[in-house]
Design a protein around this motif. Sequence first.
Motif, mmCIF file in Angstrom:
data_model
loop_
_atom_site.group_PDB
_atom_site.id
_atom_site.type_symbol
_atom_site.label_atom_id
_atom_site.label_comp_id
_atom_site.label_asym_id
_atom_site.label_seq_id
_atom_site.Cartn_x
_atom_site.Cartn_y
_atom_site.Cartn_z
ATOM 1 N N ASP A 5 0.827 -1.203 0.000
ATOM 2 C CA ASP A 5 0.000 0.000 0.000
ATOM 3 C C ASP A 5 0.865 1.258 0.000
ATOM 4 O O ASP A 5 0.530 2.254 -0.641
ATOM 5 N N VAL A 6 1.993 1.200 0.695
ATOM 6 C CA VAL A 6 2.946 2.316 0.677
ATOM 7 C C VAL A 6 3.394 2.595 -0.752
ATOM 8 O O VAL A 6 3.365 3.738 -1.231
ATOM 9 N N PHE A 7 3.813 1.557 -1.460
ATOM 10 C CA PHE A 7 4.401 1.749 -2.781
ATOM 11 C C PHE A 7 3.380 2.221 -3.807
ATOM 12 O O PHE A 7 3.743 2.878 -4.785
ATOM 13 N N TYR A 8 2.105 1.902 -3.600
ATOM 14 C CA TYR A 8 1.102 2.299 -4.577
ATOM 15 C C TYR A 8 0.339 3.563 -4.190
ATOM 16 O O TYR A 8 -0.524 4.013 -4.957
ATOM 17 N N THR A 9 0.667 4.171 -3.069
ATOM 18 C CA THR A 9 0.005 5.434 -2.711
ATOM 19 C C THR A 9 0.282 6.534 -3.734
ATOM 20 O O THR A 9 -0.642 7.237 -4.156
ATOM 21 N N PRO A 10 1.522 6.747 -4.193
ATOM 22 C CA PRO A 10 1.726 7.752 -5.236
ATOM 23 C C PRO A 10 1.037 7.410 -6.556
ATOM 24 O O PRO A 10 0.686 8.311 -7.326
ATOM 25 N N VAL A 11 0.843 6.126 -6.835
ATOM 26 C CA VAL A 11 0.060 5.731 -8.006
ATOM 27 C C VAL A 11 -1.381 6.199 -7.832
ATOM 28 O O VAL A 11 -2.003 6.732 -8.763
ATOM 29 N N ALA A 12 -1.905 6.015 -6.622
ATOM 30 C CA ALA A 12 -3.257 6.491 -6.332
ATOM 31 C C ALA A 12 -3.358 7.996 -6.543
ATOM 32 O O ALA A 12 -4.354 8.503 -7.076
ATOM 33 N N ALA A 13 -2.310 8.726 -6.142
ATOM 34 C CA ALA A 13 -2.311 10.179 -6.329
ATOM 35 C C ALA A 13 -2.351 10.545 -7.808
ATOM 36 O O ALA A 13 -3.003 11.522 -8.209
ATOM 37 N N ARG A 14 -1.676 9.784 -8.625
ATOM 38 C CA ARG A 14 -1.701 10.036 -10.065
ATOM 39 C C ARG A 14 -3.089 9.728 -10.634
ATOM 40 O O ARG A 14 -3.628 10.478 -11.452
ATOM 41 N N ILE A 15 -3.662 8.603 -10.247
ATOM 42 C CA ILE A 15 -4.969 8.211 -10.768
ATOM 43 C C ILE A 15 -6.025 9.249 -10.415
ATOM 44 O O ILE A 15 -6.815 9.681 -11.272
ATOM 45 N N ILE A 16 -6.032 9.689 -9.174
ATOM 46 C CA ILE A 16 -7.023 10.672 -8.742
ATOM 47 C C ILE A 16 -6.679 12.059 -9.289
ATOM 48 O O ILE A 16 -7.551 12.793 -9.763
ATOM 49 N N LEU A 69 -7.733 9.527 -14.019
ATOM 50 C CA LEU A 69 -7.456 8.431 -14.939
ATOM 51 C C LEU A 69 -8.541 7.360 -14.851
ATOM 52 O O LEU A 69 -9.114 7.114 -13.788
ATOM 53 N N PRO A 70 -8.811 6.688 -15.981
ATOM 54 C CA PRO A 70 -9.903 5.715 -16.021
ATOM 55 C C PRO A 70 -9.523 4.378 -15.382
ATOM 56 O O PRO A 70 -8.671 3.645 -15.890
ATOM 57 N N VAL A 71 -10.146 4.075 -14.263
ATOM 58 C CA VAL A 71 -9.992 2.786 -13.592
ATOM 59 C C VAL A 71 -11.373 2.359 -13.107
ATOM 60 O O VAL A 71 -12.322 3.144 -13.133
ATOM 61 N N SER A 72 -11.471 1.135 -12.635
ATOM 62 C CA SER A 72 -12.754 0.632 -12.147
ATOM 63 C C SER A 72 -13.175 1.362 -10.877
ATOM 64 O O SER A 72 -12.353 1.999 -10.198
ATOM 65 N N ALA A 73 -14.443 1.245 -10.551
ATOM 66 C CA ALA A 73 -14.956 1.858 -9.320
ATOM 67 C C ALA A 73 -14.236 1.293 -8.106
ATOM 68 O O ALA A 73 -13.953 2.025 -7.146
ATOM 69 N N GLU A 74 -13.922 0.005 -8.142
ATOM 70 C CA GLU A 74 -13.232 -0.624 -7.019
ATOM 71 C C GLU A 74 -11.815 -0.070 -6.859
ATOM 72 O O GLU A 74 -11.366 0.210 -5.738
ATOM 73 N N SER A 75 -11.142 0.095 -7.971
ATOM 74 C CA SER A 75 -9.786 0.646 -7.907
ATOM 75 C C SER A 75 -9.806 2.101 -7.462
ATOM 76 O O SER A 75 -8.950 2.537 -6.687
ATOM 77 N N ARG A 76 -10.777 2.855 -7.930
ATOM 78 C CA ARG A 76 -10.877 4.261 -7.513
ATOM 79 C C ARG A 76 -11.154 4.357 -6.012
ATOM 80 O O ARG A 76 -10.570 5.213 -5.328
ATOM 81 N N ALA A 77 -11.988 3.477 -5.496
ATOM 82 C CA ALA A 77 -12.278 3.489 -4.059
ATOM 83 C C ALA A 77 -11.015 3.190 -3.254
ATOM 84 O O ALA A 77 -10.771 3.814 -2.208
ATOM 85 N N TYR A 78 -10.205 2.247 -3.733
ATOM 86 C CA TYR A 78 -8.942 1.932 -3.062
ATOM 87 C C TYR A 78 -8.013 3.142 -3.095
ATOM 88 O O TYR A 78 -7.393 3.490 -2.076
ATOM 89 N N CYS A 79 -7.932 3.810 -4.244
ATOM 90 C CA CYS A 79 -7.086 5.004 -4.352
ATOM 91 C C CYS A 79 -7.547 6.086 -3.390
ATOM 92 O O CYS A 79 -6.722 6.714 -2.699
ATOM 93 N N GLU A 80 -8.828 6.324 -3.333
ATOM 94 C CA GLU A 80 -9.358 7.366 -2.453
ATOM 95 C C GLU A 80 -9.088 7.026 -0.991
ATOM 96 O O GLU A 80 -8.801 7.921 -0.187
ATOM 97 N N GLU A 81 -9.152 5.742 -0.657
ATOM 98 C CA GLU A 81 -8.866 5.336 0.725
ATOM 99 C C GLU A 81 -7.396 5.582 1.064
ATOM 100 O O GLU A 81 -7.079 6.073 2.160
ATOM 101 N N LEU A 82 -6.497 5.260 0.147
ATOM 102 C CA LEU A 82 -5.074 5.507 0.391
ATOM 103 C C LEU A 82 -4.811 6.995 0.622
ATOM 104 O O LEU A 82 -4.055 7.373 1.521
ATOM 105 N N LEU A 83 -5.435 7.843 -0.174
ATOM 106 C CA LEU A 83 -5.189 9.280 -0.075
ATOM 107 C C LEU A 83 -5.883 9.914 1.124
ATOM 108 O O LEU A 83 -5.499 11.002 1.568
ATOM 109 N N ALA A 84 -6.923 9.250 1.653
ATOM 110 C CA ALA A 84 -7.628 9.769 2.826
ATOM 111 C C ALA A 84 -6.913 9.423 4.125
ATOM 112 O O ALA A 84 -7.319 9.909 5.194
ATOM 113 N N ASP A 85 -5.884 8.614 4.052
ATOM 114 C CA ASP A 85 -5.142 8.222 5.255
ATOM 115 C C ASP A 85 -4.609 9.469 5.967
ATOM 116 O O ASP A 85 -4.140 10.421 5.333
#
Length: 225
Positions: free
Chosen positions: A164-175, A179-195
């Motif tokens: 999760d640490v390594f993919y947090t900056p990926v989440a920042a890029r997606i949000i 960027l187009p990702v599934s609803a499930e992936s977007r929810a995971y990204c938003e959760e990482l960034l809400a930490d």
Amino acid sequence: MTYDLYIGDRLFSSWSLRGWLMLEKFGIPHQTHLIGLYSGTMAADMTSLAPARLVPTLLTPDGIVVGESLAMAETLAERHPDAGLWPADPASRATARWLCAEMVAGFTALRGQCPMQLSHCFVGFEPSDGTLADLGRIEALWAHARQVSGAETGPLFGDYSLADVFYTPVAARIIGYGLPVSAESRAYCEELLADSAVKTWRDQALEVTYDPFPYVLDLEQTPWP
């Protein structure tokens, strides 16, 4: 005993964010030192850390210099086995290492076209074919991680880990670039960034202003979520 972490500008340095989260999220004592990544003093600021030349760089309490994020991750996991940096389950642990290694080595189109910036979100950004391919690969890896761990939502392996640490900056890029990702992936990204730790990092990042701003696109901007 306290580690010294040398980082670049918080608003833009994705690798520095990873290095900081390794320490912050797992309760490992540390102090942070800002290197002049955008002010042009980086080489001089890192003289005492040679031959390390990039951020983040870690200085252990016993004076060992560790460059490169994956080496830092393994060093901290080895020195703090009870902190839970890697998943406890062997299959999940092996898979988490795989995901982190692929993050370090891959996704060059995404990283090149969408530099991390935590200031605002863009509307109408058009990803290249290479970036779309990278996104597809990332979602495939996330789906595989969840299949291995059984975690349908939340951190990829149930409990928060280095994956999760390594993919947090990926989440920042997606949000940040919409960027187009599934609803499930977007929810995971938003959760990482809400930490709360990520929010603290961003709050500190916004204390610095840039003129000119390093990454400008002729697109509509919306507030960071």
